[in-house]
Design a protein around this motif. Structure first.
Motif, PDB file in Angstrom:
ATOM      1  N   ALA A 118      59.425  56.215  79.460  1.00  5.83           N
ATOM      2  CA  ALA A 118      58.021  56.596  79.323  1.00  5.83           C
ATOM      3  C   ALA A 118      57.897  58.043  78.861  1.00  5.83           C
ATOM      4  CB  ALA A 118      57.290  56.402  80.653  1.00  5.83           C
ATOM      5  N   ALA A 119      58.739  58.926  79.417  1.00  7.04           N
ATOM      6  CA  ALA A 119      58.675  60.340  79.044  1.00  7.04           C
ATOM      7  C   ALA A 119      58.994  60.529  77.566  1.00  7.04           C
ATOM      8  CB  ALA A 119      59.654  61.156  79.884  1.00  7.04           C
ATOM      9  N   ALA A 120      59.891  59.683  77.044  1.00  3.25           N
ATOM     10  CA  ALA A 120      60.280  59.822  75.646  1.00  3.25           C
ATOM     11  C   ALA A 120      59.263  59.202  74.707  1.00  3.25           C
ATOM     12  CB  ALA A 120      61.649  59.168  75.418  1.00  3.25           C
ATOM     13  N   ALA A 126      54.768  62.240  78.558  1.00  4.74           N
ATOM     14  CA  ALA A 126      55.672  63.359  78.825  1.00  4.74           C
ATOM     15  C   ALA A 126      54.961  64.442  79.631  1.00  4.74           C
ATOM     16  CB  ALA A 126      56.200  63.940  77.507  1.00  4.74           C
ATOM     17  N   ARG A 127      53.705  64.721  79.281  1.00  3.02           N
ATOM     18  CA  ARG A 127      52.943  65.745  79.999  1.00  3.02           C
ATOM     19  C   ARG A 127      52.740  65.343  81.462  1.00  3.02           C
ATOM     20  NH1 ARG A 127      48.416  66.529  81.854  1.00  3.02           N
ATOM     21  NH2 ARG A 127      47.512  64.575  81.124  1.00  3.02           N
ATOM     22  N   LEU A 129      54.580  63.348  83.197  1.00  2.00           N
ATOM     23  CA  LEU A 129      55.856  63.350  83.908  1.00  2.00           C
ATOM     24  C   LEU A 129      56.353  64.763  84.158  1.00  2.00           C
ATOM     25  CD1 LEU A 129      57.329  60.236  82.238  1.00  2.00           C
ATOM     26  CD2 LEU A 129      56.988  60.566  84.684  1.00  2.00           C
ATOM     27  N   ARG A 130      56.010  65.697  83.267  1.00  2.00           N
ATOM     28  CA  ARG A 130      56.383  67.090  83.499  1.00  2.00           C
ATOM     29  C   ARG A 130      55.770  67.569  84.815  1.00  2.00           C
ATOM     30  NH1 ARG A 130      55.019  69.185  78.717  1.00  2.00           N
ATOM     31  NH2 ARG A 130      52.934  69.758  79.327  1.00  2.00           N
ATOM     32  N   GLU A 131      54.498  67.220  85.017  1.00  2.00           N
ATOM     33  CA  GLU A 131      53.830  67.629  86.270  1.00  2.00           C
ATOM     34  C   GLU A 131      54.444  66.929  87.482  1.00  2.00           C
ATOM     35  OE1 GLU A 131      49.621  67.050  85.653  1.00  2.00           O
ATOM     36  OE2 GLU A 131      49.718  68.276  83.828  1.00  2.00           O
ATOM     37  N   LEU A 132      54.686  65.628  87.317  1.00  2.00           N
ATOM     38  CA  LEU A 132      55.280  64.865  88.415  1.00  2.00           C
ATOM     39  C   LEU A 132      56.651  65.425  88.798  1.00  2.00           C
ATOM     40  CD1 LEU A 132      55.014  61.818  89.907  1.00  2.00           C
ATOM     41  CD2 LEU A 132      56.865  61.349  88.304  1.00  2.00           C
ATOM     42  N   ILE A 133      57.488  65.669  87.789  1.00  2.00           N
ATOM     43  CA  ILE A 133      58.849  66.137  88.044  1.00  2.00           C
ATOM     44  C   ILE A 133      58.828  67.533  88.668  1.00  2.00           C
ATOM     45  CG2 ILE A 133      60.959  66.920  86.882  1.00  2.00           C
ATOM     46  CD1 ILE A 133      60.411  64.585  84.843  1.00  2.00           C
ATOM     47  N   THR A 134      57.953  68.387  88.157  1.00  2.00           N
ATOM     48  CA  THR A 134      57.873  69.743  88.679  1.00  2.00           C
ATOM     49  C   THR A 134      57.452  69.735  90.140  1.00  2.00           C
ATOM     50  OG1 THR A 134      57.368  70.617  86.491  1.00  2.00           O
ATOM     51  CG2 THR A 134      56.758  71.994  88.378  1.00  2.00           C
TER      52      THR A 134
ATOM     53  N   MET B 166      65.845  66.088  76.023  1.00  2.00           N
ATOM     54  CA  MET B 166      64.728  65.522  76.782  1.00  2.00           C
ATOM     55  C   MET B 166      64.042  66.582  77.637  1.00  2.00           C
ATOM     56  SD  MET B 166      63.997  62.230  76.450  1.00  2.00           S
ATOM     57  CE  MET B 166      63.213  61.855  78.033  1.00  2.00           C
ATOM     58  N   ALA B 167      64.830  67.318  78.448  1.00  2.00           N
ATOM     59  CA  ALA B 167      64.242  68.209  79.449  1.00  2.00           C
ATOM     60  C   ALA B 167      63.579  69.422  78.806  1.00  2.00           C
ATOM     61  CB  ALA B 167      65.315  68.644  80.451  1.00  2.00           C
TER      62      ALA B 167
END
Lengths: 201, 201
Positions: A118-120, A126-127, A129-134, B166-167
């Motif tokens: 999904a991120a790719a 991606a946006r 997931l960036r928040e989720l991962i952070t 990716m990251a």
């Protein structure tokens, strides 16, 4: 069990929580199978056997539903302090062993490959997931490490995890794709160890 | 220069090589912008200003066109022996410096992020890329290394490269996304060094 009424509600109407759960299950299946882009509210509604308007009523938008559905296969805030506690010299191996076990489990692998795909697949995913991962991974990991550069170290570990998910499970390059789990742990544990505890240069 | 005739061929018909080149350029742009899934032969033809039948005539299918378009930003069979020659203790840093330079260049970054996103987007693209990566990167790198486990070592290096793409560039997690290129080289060079030359455990 009687067959599911295909697409039309009929007979006894399920309760609200049952309906929400059916939508989440349908969305999880379609996001995993089709990726974020090709999954539509309409398709999720059809898969769950409800009206599309009901999906919007409960979840608002595809983006919001996606964030509900994308559950990590473990709770970082609970798991990371346990993995990082104790002997610092063994932290890379403990983390590698934990992550490989998650990835060798079909449910864990399905969730993590779904998140990476999904991120790719598009900038909006991606946006999100960036928040989720952070929020869910980088911050708890950095707080637990409690050293300078902790967030960068968490990013570097994450980059190697994402790369393994892509290379071993999504693309399937050999011989990495067929490597025994124990050998994989030994191959990547020193990388995690260095990213977490050694000088970054 | 006169404006391009929008979608319809008019006036002087370009030569075959000019038409092929226009199709490849259009396909490269669309695959990069939309990903593999959402790019269609029809859209490529419209972008190139030619008939869809001409795209099929020249390239056969979307898959075949994709393999023509997906060019690596460097030629591994030429670059890798040069990077791996000489001082083995510096090979990780030379490889890191080379890859970070490629990724900091907009064209190189565009090509590599396009490849990674395509690989993630659907199984058919992943299968094509598995063959491309094996033939064009894993085999030359393994042949150059000439040690036992060389193919696994090449896979592990590739996994870290894909994870960085990716990251840092696709998802953009911080602080990795803003890290200075020199600091990035120092952070990942020892990982490459170990994957290429040290015991894997």
């Amino acid at each position: 069990m009687s067959p599911r009424p295909g697409g039309k509600r009929s007979g006894r109407r399920p309760g609200e929580s049952g309906t929400r759960e059916a939508i989440v299950r349908a969305a999880r299946r379609l996001f995993a199978d089709l990726g974020y882009d090709r999954t539509t509210i309409r398709a999720i509604a059809a898969e769950a056997g409800v009206d599309a308007a009901l999906v919007v009523h409960f979840f608002g938008s595809k983006q919001q539903l996606f964030l509900v559905v994308v559950e990590l296969p473990f709770e970082p805030a609970a798991v990371l302090p346990r993995l990082l506690a104790g002997d610092r010299a063994g932290v890379g191996e403990r983390l590698a062993r934990f992550l490989v076990a998650v990835l060798e489990d079909p449910d864990g692998r399905g969730r993590l490959t779904g998140i990476v795909r999904a991120a790719a697949s598009e900038p909006e995913a991606a946006r999100m997931l960036r928040e989720l991962i952070t929020e869910r991974i980088v911050t708890p990991l950095a707080d637990t490490l409690g050293v300078e550069d902790a967030r960068l170290r968490a990013n570097l570990v994450g980059s190697q995890v994402v790369g393994l998910v892509m290379a071993r499970y999504v693309v399937g390059v050999e011989p990495l794709a067929s490597l025994a789990p124990d050998a994989l742990v030994r191959a990547v544990a020193p990388t995690f160890q260095r990213y977490l505890t050694e000088p970054l240069g």
